[in-house]
Design a protein around this motif. Sequence first.
Motif, PDB file in Angstrom:
ATOM      1  N   ALA A 177       7.281  14.097  12.367  1.00  0.00           N
ATOM      2  CA  ALA A 177       6.815  12.700  12.328  1.00  0.00           C
ATOM      3  C   ALA A 177       5.395  12.632  12.869  1.00  0.00           C
ATOM      4  O   ALA A 177       4.968  13.498  13.635  1.00  0.00           O
ATOM      5  CB  ALA A 177       7.734  11.819  13.155  1.00  0.00           C
ATOM      6  N   ASN A 178       4.681  11.583  12.494  1.00  0.00           N
ATOM      7  CA  ASN A 178       3.386  11.273  13.115  1.00  0.00           C
ATOM      8  C   ASN A 178       2.365  12.407  13.001  1.00  0.00           C
ATOM      9  O   ASN A 178       1.641  12.706  13.954  1.00  0.00           O
ATOM     10  CB  ASN A 178       3.588  10.934  14.605  1.00  0.00           C
ATOM     11  N   GLN A 179       2.320  13.059  11.836  1.00  0.00           N
ATOM     12  CA  GLN A 179       1.365  14.158  11.672  1.00  0.00           C
ATOM     13  C   GLN A 179      -0.060  13.602  11.550  1.00  0.00           C
ATOM     14  O   GLN A 179      -0.366  12.850  10.622  1.00  0.00           O
ATOM     15  CB  GLN A 179       1.697  14.980  10.423  1.00  0.00           C
ATOM     16  N   THR A 180      -0.902  14.019  12.476  1.00  0.00           N
ATOM     17  CA  THR A 180      -2.285  13.548  12.536  1.00  0.00           C
ATOM     18  C   THR A 180      -3.036  13.806  11.233  1.00  0.00           C
ATOM     19  O   THR A 180      -3.736  12.935  10.715  1.00  0.00           O
ATOM     20  CB  THR A 180      -3.004  14.263  13.697  1.00  0.00           C
ATOM     21  N   ASN A 181      -2.875  15.015  10.702  1.00  0.00           N
ATOM     22  CA  ASN A 181      -3.618  15.409   9.502  1.00  0.00           C
ATOM     23  C   ASN A 181      -3.090  14.690   8.259  1.00  0.00           C
ATOM     24  O   ASN A 181      -3.850  14.362   7.353  1.00  0.00           O
ATOM     25  CB  ASN A 181      -3.529  16.933   9.356  1.00  0.00           C
ATOM     26  N   LEU A 182      -1.789  14.448   8.239  1.00  0.00           N
ATOM     27  CA  LEU A 182      -1.203  13.717   7.110  1.00  0.00           C
ATOM     28  C   LEU A 182      -1.685  12.264   7.120  1.00  0.00           C
ATOM     29  O   LEU A 182      -1.969  11.683   6.057  1.00  0.00           O
ATOM     30  CB  LEU A 182       0.327  13.791   7.200  1.00  0.00           C
ATOM     31  N   ALA A 183      -1.788  11.679   8.314  1.00  0.00           N
ATOM     32  CA  ALA A 183      -2.306  10.309   8.417  1.00  0.00           C
ATOM     33  C   ALA A 183      -3.735  10.238   7.874  1.00  0.00           C
ATOM     34  O   ALA A 183      -4.109   9.278   7.188  1.00  0.00           O
ATOM     35  CB  ALA A 183      -2.256   9.839   9.867  1.00  0.00           C
ATOM     36  N   ILE A 184      -4.534  11.277   8.157  1.00  0.00           N
ATOM     37  CA  ILE A 184      -5.910  11.304   7.621  1.00  0.00           C
ATOM     38  C   ILE A 184      -5.865  11.189   6.102  1.00  0.00           C
ATOM     39  O   ILE A 184      -6.586  10.396   5.496  1.00  0.00           O
ATOM     40  CB  ILE A 184      -6.634  12.613   8.028  1.00  0.00           C
ATOM     41  N   LYS A 185      -4.989  11.991   5.493  1.00  0.00           N
ATOM     42  CA  LYS A 185      -4.928  11.955   4.021  1.00  0.00           C
ATOM     43  C   LYS A 185      -4.534  10.577   3.519  1.00  0.00           C
ATOM     44  O   LYS A 185      -5.129  10.052   2.569  1.00  0.00           O
ATOM     45  CB  LYS A 185      -3.937  13.006   3.507  1.00  0.00           C
ATOM     46  N   GLY A 186      -3.528   9.985   4.159  1.00  0.00           N
ATOM     47  CA  GLY A 186      -3.068   8.674   3.700  1.00  0.00           C
ATOM     48  C   GLY A 186      -4.154   7.615   3.827  1.00  0.00           C
ATOM     49  O   GLY A 186      -4.342   6.774   2.925  1.00  0.00           O
ATOM     50  N   ILE A 187      -4.876   7.648   4.927  1.00  0.00           N
ATOM     51  CA  ILE A 187      -5.917   6.626   5.147  1.00  0.00           C
ATOM     52  C   ILE A 187      -7.069   6.826   4.158  1.00  0.00           C
ATOM     53  O   ILE A 187      -7.617   5.860   3.611  1.00  0.00           O
ATOM     54  CB  ILE A 187      -6.407   6.667   6.614  1.00  0.00           C
ATOM     55  N   ILE A 188      -7.415   8.083   3.891  1.00  0.00           N
ATOM     56  CA  ILE A 188      -8.445   8.352   2.874  1.00  0.00           C
ATOM     57  C   ILE A 188      -7.961   7.854   1.504  1.00  0.00           C
ATOM     58  O   ILE A 188      -8.738   7.297   0.721  1.00  0.00           O
ATOM     59  CB  ILE A 188      -8.806   9.852   2.831  1.00  0.00           C
ATOM     60  N   GLY A 189      -6.667   8.018   1.240  1.00  0.00           N
ATOM     61  CA  GLY A 189      -6.105   7.520  -0.021  1.00  0.00           C
ATOM     62  C   GLY A 189      -6.297   6.015  -0.157  1.00  0.00           C
ATOM     63  O   GLY A 189      -6.641   5.511  -1.245  1.00  0.00           O
ATOM     64  N   ILE A 190      -6.089   5.284   0.930  1.00  0.00           N
ATOM     65  CA  ILE A 190      -6.265   3.818   0.897  1.00  0.00           C
ATOM     66  C   ILE A 190      -7.735   3.478   0.614  1.00  0.00           C
ATOM     67  O   ILE A 190      -8.045   2.627  -0.219  1.00  0.00           O
ATOM     68  CB  ILE A 190      -5.809   3.197   2.238  1.00  0.00           C
ATOM     69  N   LYS A 191      -8.608   4.174   1.301  1.00  0.00           N
ATOM     70  CA  LYS A 191     -10.044   3.931   1.084  1.00  0.00           C
ATOM     71  C   LYS A 191     -10.450   4.322  -0.340  1.00  0.00           C
ATOM     72  O   LYS A 191     -11.290   3.653  -0.970  1.00  0.00           O
ATOM     73  CB  LYS A 191     -10.870   4.721   2.110  1.00  0.00           C
ATOM     74  N   ALA A 192      -9.833   5.387  -0.847  1.00  0.00           N
ATOM     75  CA  ALA A 192     -10.131   5.788  -2.229  1.00  0.00           C
ATOM     76  C   ALA A 192      -9.756   4.660  -3.184  1.00  0.00           C
ATOM     77  O   ALA A 192     -10.495   4.339  -4.125  1.00  0.00           O
ATOM     78  CB  ALA A 192      -9.390   7.076  -2.585  1.00  0.00           C
ATOM     79  N   MET A 193      -8.595   4.019  -2.943  1.00  0.00           N
ATOM     80  CA  MET A 193      -8.193   2.917  -3.829  1.00  0.00           C
ATOM     81  C   MET A 193      -9.142   1.735  -3.697  1.00  0.00           C
ATOM     82  O   MET A 193      -9.400   1.030  -4.692  1.00  0.00           O
ATOM     83  CB  MET A 193      -6.754   2.500  -3.531  1.00  0.00           C
ATOM     84  N   SER A 194      -9.669   1.534  -2.506  1.00  0.00           N
ATOM     85  CA  SER A 194     -10.682   0.483  -2.351  1.00  0.00           C
ATOM     86  C   SER A 194     -11.854   0.747  -3.309  1.00  0.00           C
ATOM     87  O   SER A 194     -12.319  -0.148  -4.020  1.00  0.00           O
ATOM     88  CB  SER A 194     -11.160   0.445  -0.893  1.00  0.00           C
ATOM     89  N   GLN A 195     -12.288   2.009  -3.336  1.00  0.00           N
ATOM     90  CA  GLN A 195     -13.408   2.358  -4.229  1.00  0.00           C
ATOM     91  C   GLN A 195     -13.009   2.241  -5.696  1.00  0.00           C
ATOM     92  O   GLN A 195     -13.824   1.861  -6.539  1.00  0.00           O
ATOM     93  CB  GLN A 195     -13.864   3.785  -3.934  1.00  0.00           C
ATOM     94  N   ILE A 196     -11.757   2.587  -5.978  1.00  0.00           N
ATOM     95  CA  ILE A 196     -11.288   2.475  -7.368  1.00  0.00           C
ATOM     96  C   ILE A 196     -11.312   1.004  -7.797  1.00  0.00           C
ATOM     97  O   ILE A 196     -11.780   0.671  -8.889  1.00  0.00           O
ATOM     98  CB  ILE A 196      -9.874   3.093  -7.509  1.00  0.00           C
ATOM     99  N   TRP A 197     -10.846   0.114  -6.912  1.00  0.00           N
ATOM    100  CA  TRP A 197     -10.926  -1.323  -7.235  1.00  0.00           C
ATOM    101  C   TRP A 197     -12.373  -1.723  -7.450  1.00  0.00           C
ATOM    102  O   TRP A 197     -12.682  -2.537  -8.335  1.00  0.00           O
ATOM    103  CB  TRP A 197     -10.312  -2.166  -6.118  1.00  0.00           C
TER     104      TRP A 197
END
Length: 691
Positions: A512-532
């Motif tokens: 649970a609570n993997q620091t590196n996995l959270a990085i990927k998820g947050i970058i994914g959200i920002k990526a979708m912001s750019q896609i929008w």
Amino acid sequence: MLTPQKIVLATLPLLSFSYAAWTSTPFSPPSIPLAVRTPYLSAWLGQGTGAALAGNWPTFWTGSILGWAGFAKVDGVAYNFLGASSVPGATFSTATQKSFSFTSTQSTFVLSAGPVDLTVNFLSPVEPTDLVKQSIPFSYMTVSAVSTNGASHSVQIYSDISAEWASGDDSLTVNWTTTTGDILTHQVQLVNPTIFGEASDHTQYGSAFYSTPNTVSATYQTGQDIVVRAQFINNGVLPNTRDTNFRAVSNNWPVFALSHNIGTVGTTASAPVIFSVGNIRDPALEYVVPGGTQARSLYFWSQFSTPAAVISSFLGDYSAALTRAKAFDAKVQSDASAISTEYVGIVELSIRQSLGANEITISKESNGSWNTSDVIVFLKEISSDGNVNTVDVINPAWPIYLYANPQLGKFLLEGLFRYQATGLYPNKWSVHDLGGSYPKALGHNDGADEAMPVEECGNMLIMALSYAQKSGDNSQLQRYTSLLAQWTDFLVTDSLIPANQISTDDFAGSLANQTNLAIKGIIGIKAMSQIWGILGNTAQQTNLSSIASSYVTQWQKLAASTTGPHLTLDYNDANSWGLSYNLFGDKLLGLNLFPQSVYNEQTAWYPTVSRAFGVPLDTRHTYTKSDWEIWTSTLMTNTEARDLLIHSVYLWASSGTSSQPFGDWYDTVAGAPEGFRARPVVGGHLAHLVL
Ligand SMILES: *[C@@H]1O[C@H](CO)[C@@H](O)[C@H](O)[C@H]1NC(C)=O
Ligand SMILES: *[C@@H]1O[C@H](CO)[C@@H](O)[C@H](O)[C@H]1NC(C)=O
Ligand SMILES: *[C@@H]1O[C@H](CO)[C@@H](O)[C@H](O)[C@H]1NC(C)=O
Ligand SMILES: *[C@@H]1O[C@H](CO)[C@@H](O)[C@H](O)[C@H]1NC(C)=O
Ligand SMILES: *[C@@H]1O[C@H](CO)[C@@H](O)[C@H](O)[C@H]1NC(C)=O
């Protein structure tokens, strides 16, 4: 007192030395690619501390032998130059290997055979921007001779393959034909093939082909290995005879032999004798579509209607193919040398292996014509399992597609997008792969694929935006917007506080609570912001951008160790740490989402925890991953830390501790291989070339 970093750097050169009697340039790899173009055309020469071309059998990537023999006669004296044949009743010497070198596309051996030197070159073309050529499942072997003592010599060249190229089960019966004309071609296949079948990772249908131009001096023979090889060793020529006693692969081992009389060789190298080897199966893959499956074929069929036609084109193209290969090799050398000499060698060793996991396919229209507008690239997750188009294997390999041809990346994603757009996949996160067993891309309509929810959602978003940024082609973003938005919703829920789940490093276990996995998820959200933003929806662009920024701020508090200036492996675990390689997405996409202080801290931290062969993946084990080592090296804010990470992968690749095709998973203390070999993820070693 030396800092830990200096201690590591000071001891490393002692571990790097040459074992064998010949020179190796740029270094001696764990295994040498000989003919590596597809998941089923994957022939290697395992090295360990050094294994010569003459005296050792080539193997499939799994390590099982692929019979591939070569002999030369020089003034009537026979020399073995390829393979480990034993031929009762025939006398021959073993040619002495003088040098070995490799580039991105070629492996070249120079062997001395009495008064001549033989140059044996294995060219596996890398033609990423030509879908026809890249999809042709063949490689070249060429042999040329030159006198080394000033005198002229009479030289004949021989080579054969066994039926091990046509099946992964040696007890099965094969049949074969030889065709003559402008080209001599042996074709061998299973008498009872299994369509879309595999045995020990070999294809169990289609045919293997061994061919050479039918010049006046060319001869051929099929028959038992020791009979055919003795014929050449004793006579220097083959009788143009066919064995028609079809039998099992290992029953008096039938071989398929070709020979050329080069004639008199002086101090100018002879024109090369050219052989092509490969296998063709059709259809190549089975792909899930609504209501059933679709049979897909390799792209080259859009230009050729028979195996003979494609072989003729391939052999006729040799000198142009070599020219293109040299240009590609030179470009890679030039680009990678901007980082370091060691980095050049790592990249060169990775390219054939990575692209050799891919196949480019097309479908047929209802009237039977090829539809070259319908391209899907497939990838086999070699060795860790046989999954098709594993998202978290495409993702680490992604830099090679961006570097070589971003369109190949689009076509890899297309099969995943199209399947999930049908609604057949039931989960709200991205699928892990397109099918459990290559070449069957049958999907996971039961939703029971290996779940890596944050990992795969983040990967798909990052890769989709990355392709659009590189190419300017927004068509996938437009067509699959709702899937991308669905995966983003999942990340908004599960990436700041990731639930207990596995990441791509599944062998390390769930957490649970993997620091590196959270990085990927947050970058994914920002990526979708750019896609929008690209799609013109500024409201959602702003909304997701502010969510991503707020998550980064919260993440910094959750992820920072309370006992030292570094990120943790998982929240609330102060002494833990790991490779935070997912920050590569921040750099690749040019987001500047994570603060510079994070990069600075990690740069200072890793040299203090590096072992002989690099920084462990995390605090649970001493093993690491070469792809993540290189990704992490791109994040370093000084060249010392960057080069420490690159050097550790170089050391692993050149230390002689493995005889398997480049393994991405290895132990940082012993430099020993863990379970993986020959995987496409080594395409991630090109990470520096796409920033
Ligand atoms: C090899 O076997 C297949 C059937 O399994 C058959 O169609 C083909 O004609 C055979 N080829 C030869 C050369 O006997
Ligand atoms: C099949 O249809 C395509 C148009 O979709 C056309 O270009 C092609 O010539 C047709 N092929 C045959 C064999 O009729
Ligand atoms: C060719 O493939 C494209 C992409 O899948 C598809 O949109 C198109 O309808 C196909 N064309 C024909 C004639 O089947
Ligand atoms: C912002 O995006 C999230 C995630 O997609 C969504 O749940 C939320 O409703 C959005 N907020 C607004 C104001 O659109
Ligand atoms: C994950 O981290 C959060 C925030 O610190 C904490 O509340 C939660 O208990 C952690 N979950 C697990 C399973 O440790």
